[in-house]
Design a protein around this motif. Structure first.
Motif, short mmCIF file in Angstrom:
data_model
loop_
_atom_site.label_atom_id
_atom_site.label_comp_id
_atom_site.label_asym_id
_atom_site.label_seq_id
_atom_site.Cartn_x
_atom_site.Cartn_y
_atom_site.Cartn_z
N VAL A 1 22.77 -36.16 -32.92
CA VAL A 1 21.53 -36.74 -32.41
C VAL A 1 21.81 -38.04 -31.64
O VAL A 1 21.32 -38.24 -30.54
N HIS A 2 22.59 -38.92 -32.24
CA HIS A 2 22.73 -40.28 -31.69
C HIS A 2 24.05 -40.57 -30.99
O HIS A 2 24.21 -41.63 -30.40
N GLN B 1 19.51 -39.91 -23.57
CA GLN B 1 19.64 -38.74 -24.43
C GLN B 1 18.29 -38.18 -24.84
O GLN B 1 17.36 -38.93 -25.11
N ARG B 2 18.24 -36.86 -24.88
CA ARG B 2 16.97 -36.20 -25.21
C ARG B 2 17.18 -35.14 -26.28
O ARG B 2 16.59 -34.08 -26.21
N VAL B 3 18.04 -35.40 -27.21
CA VAL B 3 18.33 -34.36 -28.21
C VAL B 3 17.12 -34.13 -29.10
O VAL B 3 16.57 -35.08 -29.66
N ARG B 4 16.69 -32.89 -29.18
CA ARG B 4 15.54 -32.56 -30.04
C ARG B 4 15.94 -31.66 -31.19
O ARG B 4 15.27 -31.59 -32.20
N ARG B 5 17.02 -30.93 -30.98
CA ARG B 5 17.39 -29.97 -32.02
C ARG B 5 18.90 -29.94 -32.19
O ARG B 5 19.65 -30.05 -31.22
N ASP C 1 19.42 -28.80 -20.49
CA ASP C 1 18.62 -30.03 -20.41
C ASP C 1 19.01 -31.06 -21.47
O ASP C 1 18.37 -32.09 -21.60
N GLY C 2 20.04 -30.75 -22.26
CA GLY C 2 20.52 -31.71 -23.26
C GLY C 2 19.64 -31.81 -24.50
O GLY C 2 19.85 -32.68 -25.34
#
Ligand SMILES: [Zn+2]
Length: 469
Positions: free
Chosen positions: A112-113, A135-139, A82-83
């Motif tokens: 992250v970015h 983008q959905r980076v959480r970790r 899920d990205g």
């Protein structure tokens, strides 16, 4: 990297990639393939069963003011379906070393970015950005693996906010330092730098290696590389690829390093006071430590050498020393031979406006193998030509190469004037002698000899047969 790419993105087996590579032209060095097989096996064993998926595009942050800045890390990239989780894996050819907080900060921020981007072709172009979903980076995780033994360390593991904080604290100051005006410095990394051809800091010194002009792909070399090449082209090639090395240093080489390190730390002192006997380690105890630890009797010999430095210290003379570079790194672009030549003089200092290139040699032998110091130590030859061609700038009139020789019984100081035609000619002859066969060589075949038993990369070399004695 290429093998892993093909296994991970094209679902090809390791065996068939290796077979394909073996038949490739130009030929890939056999030692290189041997190591690659070992490294890929280590990597796959270590990460078997991981759920993250390999990511082919690079993650890149582009920022444009008056110049374009691009942040990215070339480490391998993985992400969850899920990205929401992104992971960088830094591959080390030897053992894990850890990355600097500055590097980790940048990688965490880019994870992250960073937006997906293809590799620029040509390399001097900007990264072409690819279309991508929101983008959905959480970790973010950053791990490092040593391919010699397969060990792994987790260098960073945190949320998006942790990554941003870490970047603010460590990554941003690192970037600011790199891009700040006047912060240009040259060294081995020039070879890969996009700005190389237009860089005001990289001196262009056609003919510094004494070779004629020729069209050829750009290469990088140091005088050490050339010395290894003279012993054995395969050794030089495998070392230049940074393959893991084994027992690289003999005890006397370690002692030389320990002496160098001691003196270097004295020379780094503020105001550069001359070294005195009281600066040397106390007697009756082994003063060597860590990587350069040697047996007691050698440490004692080293201590005597250190004491002889007191008479040869460069800061002793009543000179006008304005600037001292104790960790000097320089690179020169030989635009004739198409080579970036990198150098690490033991000390560079500016004496009354003129550059002095100083090398320190330790030995327990009474005499050298060659009569001429330039032949014995080709890095002196590089110093002579660099100064003669004005590659360091400054006032040439007082420029010189100094060689400090420390023996257990005493010290000698030799000075070489780069403007003496005979010395310059000799220096060019020495460099040409070392560099010409290396520049021509495309295959880097092994030259087996009794030296193989001490070769630190023999493990990867097909021509090596272990000796019983
Ligand atoms: Zn000193």
């Amino acid at each position: 990297m290429e093998i892993l790419d093909r296994i991970e993105f094209n679902s090809v087996s390791l065996e068939s990639v290796l077979e394909d590579l073996r038949g490739r032209s130009p030929v890939i060095h056999d030692g290189h393939l041997r190591y690659a097989e070992h490294a890929v096996r280590m990597y796959r064993e270590r990460f078997a069963g991981e759920e993250l998926m390999p990511v082919r595009p690079y993650w890149v942050v582009q920022h444009e003011e008056d110049k374009l800045w691009e942040l990215y890390a070339w480490w391998r990239r993985y992400e969850s379906d899920d990205g929401s989780v992104r992971e960088y894996r830094r591959l080390r050819h030897g053992k894990i070393k850890g990355s600097s907080p500055g590097e980790l900060g940048i990688a965490a921020y880019v994870a992250v970015h960073g937006r997906p981007a293809a590799w620029p072709d040509p390399w001097s172009d900007r990264f072409p950005m690819l279309r991508s979903a929101q983008q959905r980076v959480r970790r973010v995780r950053i791990v490092e693996i040593g391919l010699a033994d397969g060990r792994v360390s987790i260098e960073f593991d945190g949320s998006l906010e942790d990554a941003e904080n870490y970047y603010r604290q460590h990554g941003h100051p690192h970037v600011a330092k790199v891009v700040s005006a006047g912060g240009l410095s040259t060294g081995a990394s020039c070879f890969e730098c996009k700005q190389m051809t237009g860089c005001p800091a990289l001196p262009r010194v056609p003919g510094i290696l004494g070779l004629p002009s020729r069209p050829a792909p750009l290469r990088k070399v140091s005088v050490s590389d050339l010395r290894y090449y003279k012993d054995c082209p395969a050794q030089a090639h495998l070392r230049a690829l940074h393959l893991p090395k084994e027992s690289e240093y003999s005890d006397s080489a370690k002692l030389g390093q320990a002496v160098h390190q001691w003196i270097e730390s004295l020379h780094r002192r503020k105001g550069h006071p001359p070294c005195i006997a009281g600066d040397m380690p106390p007697s009756e105890q082994n003063w060597t430590e860590g990587r350069w630890h040697v047996p007691d009797e050698l440490a004692e010999i080293g201590l005597r050498m250190l004491h002889h430095h007191v008479d040869a210290c460069p800061f002793l003379a009543e000179s006008l020393i304005e600037y001292v570079d104790t960790e000097a790194r320089r690179a020169f672009h030989d635009t004739a031979a198409q080579v970036v030549v990198v150098a690490k003089p033991d000390l560079l200092y500016l004496d009354d406006g003129s550059w002095v290139w100083r090398e320190l040699k330790t030995t327990q032998k009474e005499s050298w193998f060659h009569d001429d110091l330039l032949e014995e130590f080709p890095q002196l030859a590089l110093g002579v030509v660099a100064l003669a061609r004005g590659a360091l700038g400054g006032d040439p009139s007082g420029s010189r190469v100094e060689v400090e020789v420390l023996r257990p019984e005493g010290s000698d100081l030799h000075t070489i004037d780069p403007f003496e035609p005979d010395r310059l000619e000799k220096a060019l002859t020495v460099l040409r002698h070392y560099a010409a066969p290396w520049r021509e060589d495309e295959t880097f075949e092994a030259r087996p000899s009794r030296k193989c038993q001490w070769c630190p990369v023999s493990k990867w070399c097909a021509s090596y047969t272990p000796q019983d004695s």
